[in-house]
Structure formats: structure tokens, C-alpha cells
Scaffold this active site. Structure first.
Site, PDB file in Angstrom:
ATOM      1  N   VAL A 156       0.870  -1.176   0.000  1.00 20.69           N
ATOM      2  CA  VAL A 156       0.000   0.000   0.000  1.00 20.69           C
ATOM      3  C   VAL A 156       0.905   1.224   0.000  1.00 20.69           C
ATOM      4  O   VAL A 156       1.743   1.389   0.887  1.00 20.69           O
ATOM      5  CB  VAL A 156      -0.940   0.041   1.224  1.00 20.69           C
ATOM      6  CG1 VAL A 156      -1.840   1.285   1.135  1.00 20.69           C
ATOM      7  CG2 VAL A 156      -1.793  -1.213   1.309  1.00 20.69           C
ATOM      8  N   GLU A 157       0.746   2.080  -1.006  1.00 20.45           N
ATOM      9  CA  GLU A 157       1.508   3.324  -1.062  1.00 20.45           C
ATOM     10  C   GLU A 157       0.792   4.380  -0.218  1.00 20.45           C
ATOM     11  O   GLU A 157      -0.321   4.788  -0.540  1.00 20.45           O
ATOM     12  CB  GLU A 157       1.637   3.803  -2.501  1.00 20.45           C
ATOM     13  CG  GLU A 157       2.433   2.856  -3.384  1.00 20.45           C
ATOM     14  CD  GLU A 157       2.518   3.319  -4.813  1.00 20.45           C
ATOM     15  OE1 GLU A 157       3.587   3.808  -5.222  1.00 20.45           O
ATOM     16  OE2 GLU A 157       1.508   3.200  -5.536  1.00 20.45           O
ATOM     17  N   VAL A 158       1.430   4.787   0.863  1.00 23.48           N
ATOM     18  CA  VAL A 158       0.876   5.809   1.756  1.00 23.48           C
ATOM     19  C   VAL A 158       1.494   7.144   1.338  1.00 23.48           C
ATOM     20  O   VAL A 158       2.698   7.349   1.480  1.00 23.48           O
ATOM     21  CB  VAL A 158       1.194   5.494   3.223  1.00 23.48           C
ATOM     22  CG1 VAL A 158       0.722   6.627   4.136  1.00 23.48           C
ATOM     23  CG2 VAL A 158       0.527   4.174   3.632  1.00 23.48           C
ATOM     24  N   GLU A 186       5.548   7.483   0.930  1.00 19.15           N
ATOM     25  CA  GLU A 186       6.216   8.252  -0.119  1.00 19.15           C
ATOM     26  C   GLU A 186       6.092   9.734   0.234  1.00 19.15           C
ATOM     27  O   GLU A 186       4.991  10.243   0.389  1.00 19.15           O
ATOM     28  CB  GLU A 186       5.597   7.925  -1.475  1.00 19.15           C
ATOM     29  CG  GLU A 186       5.785   6.449  -1.825  1.00 19.15           C
ATOM     30  CD  GLU A 186       4.960   5.978  -3.005  1.00 19.15           C
ATOM     31  OE1 GLU A 186       4.363   6.822  -3.711  1.00 19.15           O
ATOM     32  OE2 GLU A 186       4.894   4.748  -3.220  1.00 19.15           O
TER      33      GLU A 186
END
Length: 320
Positions: A156-158, A186
Site C-alpha cells: 500500500v503506497e501511503v 512516499e
């Protein structure tokens, strides 16, 4: 400043019940959360039932207790009902800025003030749709971008927005970790974030190679799954390159083949954008895979992804 976010996470609202939203729903419920699902689609009940039936074996294979899974899922015809007294909201609406602006204004108004507001946006940074929110509300909005299907793919890109608070970032990391995902923060907003930009770069060259007649779609997929796909399932591009340099590591690789790789990179192609060229590419892909239904192809993909995850789990246990 927002109040500290709720812990532990017990109730989640899933707004938007497409492919991503339904996968989130199953995952959250499998981790013991009560999940309220909201979507205007007329077949919402059937879609949720079908998704839970399809994903339950996947979740069980990952060692989760799926007993009573459906009992933890509630349908909410209205967004206001779905977000009432929840701990976290996961939005999965269309990739349109104006739509998200309106929806997040509603979420900020109707959800508890200490609820975390997350978006599955694939390309649009949260700063693009939170300008009209108060500082307090904007501080609890950020991107939580999964990869399809999120109940299987761990990343999961936070991605915090310009006004997202550090408390929200920490809460998002805690939340996704609690449901068995691998969150990566990120620190700079960029359209498409990291994963989709990497995917897009590879997809562009793949389309170019097929259009140029270098390889067929099915053979290009064989190249990926029998080389880079296997490697990247275990190490990323930088670690792979570091190992590719032998004992001298990444430095040795750059010093000895860096210029050659730069020349290759400079020769990467741009796929044709004309409608006739795109149509030929579409037909080539359909010829390769059109004999199987979407459900058949997706089930094959998911079964193989489960096998990869199980193998990695086994390897990690042996190391420890």
C-alpha cells in the site's frame, strides 16, 4: 490539529464497491473489522456476496480466520450511514478530481472528527482534491493506494498530501499493518505515485515491442514471468542490480556496464498512439487471451500469486 486517531481499528467504511473496494471489504472483514460498504450500484448486495464467496478461500489460504466473514459486512445505501462512527474510511471512487472533492467534503463532514480518511486513488494526489477542506480535515486525508487485488498484493503506497498531518501518516501505517499489508510512505506527491509510474514505464516499452513486431503479447509475458517477474518477486531493481554487480556490488555494475545500459535506455521506444495502431495492439492481446473469461484469468492469476506468497513465507520462516 485533529485529535489522536482511534486505536485499535474496529470499524471501517468502504466507499465504492468496484473491484478494489470489494477486495478491501473482504480483507478488512477477514481481519476482524466490522465493514460498512456503500455504493450506488443496484446490485450491491449480489456483488458483495459474490466477492466474499470468491475471496474467502484466498484469505483462508493466507491463514486468516474467515469464520462468519459475511456477518461482519454491512450494506449502507448512503455514504452518511456508512461513515457514521467509523474508525477509518477507505474511498475507492472514480479517478476524477471533482468527484473526489465533493465526496471528501461529505466524508469530512459526516465521519467522526478522529476518523482517518484514506483514498485508493491510483494517480491523483490528495492535495488535488482537499484544497477546499479546513486544515483540520485536510490533515486526516491521505492516499492509501493498493495494487489489485489488495486482499492478496501486500503493498500500500501511503502518500501524504501537502496538509496531511504526521499523526495521520502514522495512523495509516498502523492501520494497513494491522490488516497484513506492507505500507510504504512516499514523501513527495507525484502523479501516479511510485508503483504505477514504474508499471507505466514497463508497459510503454512492452506495447512498443509488440507494435514493432519484436515479440507477441503472450511471448512478452513469458519473458517477464520467466525472468524479471521471478527476480522482482524476491528482490527489487536496486538490490537486483547490486547483486548483479557481484562482490563489487552496484558500484561495479555501474562502472562496467553502466554506459551500455544508458545506451539501451536511450533507445527505448514510444508506442504509437494512432487509433489503428492501438486497435492492432488490442486485437493482438485479445487473440492471446480472449479465449478465457475474465473470471478464469483472474482466478489463475490469484492462485499463482497465492503460491508465490506461500513460497516467500516459507523461505522467510527458514531464514528465521
Amino acid at each position: 490539529m485533529t485529535r489522536p486517531f482511534r486505536r485499535p481499528f474496529r470499524t471501517a467504511a468502504v466507499i465504492g464497491a468496484g473491484t478494489i473496494g470489494l477486495s478491501w471489504t473482504a480483507l478488512f472483514a477477514a481481519h476482524g473489522l466490522t465493514v460498512r460498504v456503500s455504493d450506488p450500484r443496484p446490485d450491491l448486495a449480489e456483488a458483495v456476496d459474490e466477492a466474499l464467496a470468491r475471496y474467502t478461500p484466498h484469505l483462508a489460504a493466507r491463514g486468516l480466520d474467515v469464520t462468519g466473514l459475511a456477518d461482519r459486512v454491512r450494506l449502507a445505501p448512503e455514504v452518511t450511514e456508512a461513515v457514521r462512527d467509523v474508525d477509518v474510511v477507505q474511498e475507492n471512487g472514480p479517478e476524477r478530481v471533482e468527484f473526489k472533492k465533493e465526496l471528501f467534503a461529505t466524508l469530512a463532514r459526516e465521519a467522526p472528527a478522529d476518523a482517518l480518511l484514506l483514498s485508493s486513488s491510483s494517480a491523483i494526489p490528495s492535495s488535488a482534491f482537499t484544497q477546499e477542506l479546513s486544515d483540520e480535515d485536510a490533515a486526516r486525508v491521505l492516499i492509501g493506494h493498493p495494487f489489485n487485488p489488495p486482499h492478496l498484493i501486500p503493498l500500500v503506497e501511503v502518500v501524504p498530501g501537502e496538509r496531511s498531518g504526521e499523526q495521520a501518516v502514522r495512523a495509516a501505517v498502523d492501520f494497513y499493518t494491522s490488516v497484513g499489508r506492507t505500507p510504504v510512505v512516499e514523501r513527495k506527491e507525484i502523479p501516479g505515485f511510485v508503483g504505477n509510474r514504474l508499471q507505466n514505464a514497463l508497459s510503454r516499452e512492452a506495447a512498443y515491442l509488440v507494435q514493432e513486431g519484436v515479440v507477441t503479447p503472450e511471448d512478452l509475458d513469458k519473458v517477464m514471468t520467466n525472468s524479471l517477474g521471478l527476480r522482482w518477486a524476491t528482490v527489487g531493481p536496486f538490490l537486483g542490480a547490486h547483486l548483479g554487480g557481484g562482490p563489487g556490488g552496484y558500484r561495479h555494475l555501474v562502472e562496467h556496464i553502466g554506459r551500455s545500459m544508458q545506451r539501451t535506455g536511450a533507445q527505448l521506444g514510444t508506442p504509437a498512439q494512432q487509433e489503428d495502431e492501438q486497435e492492432r495492439l488490442i486485437r493482438a492481446v485479445e487473440k492471446a487471451y480472449g479465449s478465457s473469461t475474465y473470471s478464469e484469468l483472474a482466478e489463475t492469476r490469484d492462485r499463482r500469486q497465492l503460491a508465490v506468497l506461500a513460497a516467500l513465507d516459507s523461505a522467510d520462516k527458514e531464514e528465521n
